[in-house]
Design an enzyme around this catalytic site. Sequence first.
Site, mmCIF file in Angstrom:
data_model
loop_
_atom_site.group_PDB
_atom_site.id
_atom_site.type_symbol
_atom_site.label_atom_id
_atom_site.label_comp_id
_atom_site.label_asym_id
_atom_site.label_seq_id
_atom_site.Cartn_x
_atom_site.Cartn_y
_atom_site.Cartn_z
ATOM 1 C CG PHE A 57 -36.065 48.311 0.366
ATOM 2 C CD1 PHE A 57 -36.664 47.096 0.658
ATOM 3 C CD2 PHE A 57 -35.224 48.392 -0.740
ATOM 4 C CE1 PHE A 57 -36.441 45.983 -0.150
ATOM 5 C CE2 PHE A 57 -34.997 47.282 -1.543
ATOM 6 C CZ PHE A 57 -35.610 46.075 -1.243
ATOM 7 C CD GLU A 111 -31.268 36.038 5.129
ATOM 8 O OE1 GLU A 111 -30.488 36.014 4.152
ATOM 9 O OE2 GLU A 111 -32.479 35.767 5.052
ATOM 10 C CG ASP A 112 -29.539 39.257 2.666
ATOM 11 O OD1 ASP A 112 -30.377 38.738 3.428
ATOM 12 O OD2 ASP A 112 -29.788 39.498 1.468
ATOM 13 C CG ASP A 164 -38.011 43.033 6.621
ATOM 14 O OD1 ASP A 164 -38.022 44.032 7.352
ATOM 15 O OD2 ASP A 164 -38.785 42.916 5.646
ATOM 16 N NE ARG A 195 -29.198 39.539 -5.755
ATOM 17 C CZ ARG A 195 -30.089 39.267 -4.816
ATOM 18 N NH1 ARG A 195 -29.813 39.544 -3.562
ATOM 19 N NH2 ARG A 195 -31.261 38.746 -5.112
ATOM 20 C CB THR A 230 -36.539 34.231 5.432
ATOM 21 O OG1 THR A 230 -37.275 35.082 4.569
ATOM 22 C CG2 THR A 230 -35.590 33.354 4.636
HETATM 23 P P1 IMP Z 1 -37.806 38.266 6.164
HETATM 24 O O1 IMP Z 1 -38.278 36.889 5.843
HETATM 25 O O2 IMP Z 1 -38.942 39.265 6.126
HETATM 26 O O3 IMP Z 1 -37.021 38.376 7.443
HETATM 27 O O4 IMP Z 1 -36.930 38.756 4.970
HETATM 28 C C1 IMP Z 1 -35.676 38.351 4.743
HETATM 29 C C2 IMP Z 1 -35.311 38.587 3.289
HETATM 30 O O5 IMP Z 1 -36.021 39.671 2.717
HETATM 31 C C3 IMP Z 1 -33.870 38.961 3.170
HETATM 32 O O6 IMP Z 1 -33.066 37.829 3.020
HETATM 33 C C4 IMP Z 1 -33.852 39.827 1.937
HETATM 34 O O7 IMP Z 1 -33.718 39.024 0.793
HETATM 35 C C5 IMP Z 1 -35.203 40.481 1.916
HETATM 36 N N1 IMP Z 1 -35.152 41.837 2.480
HETATM 37 C C6 IMP Z 1 -35.654 42.264 3.649
HETATM 38 N N2 IMP Z 1 -35.420 43.567 3.849
HETATM 39 C C7 IMP Z 1 -34.725 43.991 2.761
HETATM 40 C C8 IMP Z 1 -34.159 45.256 2.382
HETATM 41 O O8 IMP Z 1 -34.243 46.286 3.086
HETATM 42 N N3 IMP Z 1 -33.502 45.272 1.198
HETATM 43 C C9 IMP Z 1 -33.376 44.185 0.389
HETATM 44 N N4 IMP Z 1 -33.873 42.986 0.715
HETATM 45 C C10 IMP Z 1 -34.550 42.881 1.888
HETATM 46 MG MG MG Z 2 -31.969 37.268 1.283
#
Ligand code: IMP
Ligand code: MG
Length: 177
Positions: A153, A100-101, A104, A166, A108
């Site tokens: 962010f 995963e990138d 947060d 990206r 996900t």
């Molecule tokens: P989570 O489900 O909240 O953990 O979010 C994961 C997804 O949210 C990542 O795969 C990103 O696509 C997006 N995301 C979360 N934080 C950022 C950020 O700081 N910049 C860009 N995308 C983010």
């Molecule tokens: Mg993502």
Amino acid sequence: MVKSRSRIYPLLTADQIRDRVRELGEQITRDYEGKDLVVIGLLNGVYPFFADLTRAIDLDLDVNFMRVASYGGGLESTGEVKILFDVDKSIRGRHALVVEDIVDTGLTLFKVRKLLLDRDPASLRICTLLDKPSRRRVEVPVDYVGFPIEDHFVVGYGLDLEGIYRNLPYVGIYNPA
Ligand code: IMP
Ligand code: MG
């Protein structure tokens, strides 16, 4: 939202990312030596990291992709996770590594992990380039972390703001103010 590159403040240089990705690749190579490894990338954000990381892993691995959507496209999570497309091969009895990138809220990966564990892999681990631990809303084990970061962010090296940035070769903090 009006976007501008002048609002991006460098956080991780391309060199820092390259060095860390090489270390992660070496660690994963040691950990999965002799194992049937399938590396699953979460599109779209993972694409540069995935390409660099898999090439830093010196094993005969299988690559696969999933696409999930968790953000409405803006700066805040909707808390909703949709599977847009799924891996196209069985992972039963194989060692799965989800890449995963950024983690947060964790929503996900919580959902993806549950879905993949139901398919009986021999093991399932998670690797992320970036981790924002202070934002976590659900507990999810992350086995390999490139860089833990503060609650900013960020954009670049796969990470987007409404689809843009990206392709930046570095990671920067996007300051909307
Ligand atoms: P989570 O489900 O909240 O953990 O979010 C994961 C997804 O949210 C990542 O795969 C990103 O696509 C997006 N995301 C979360 N934080 C950022 C950020 O700081 N910049 C860009 N995308 C983010
Ligand atoms: Mg993502």
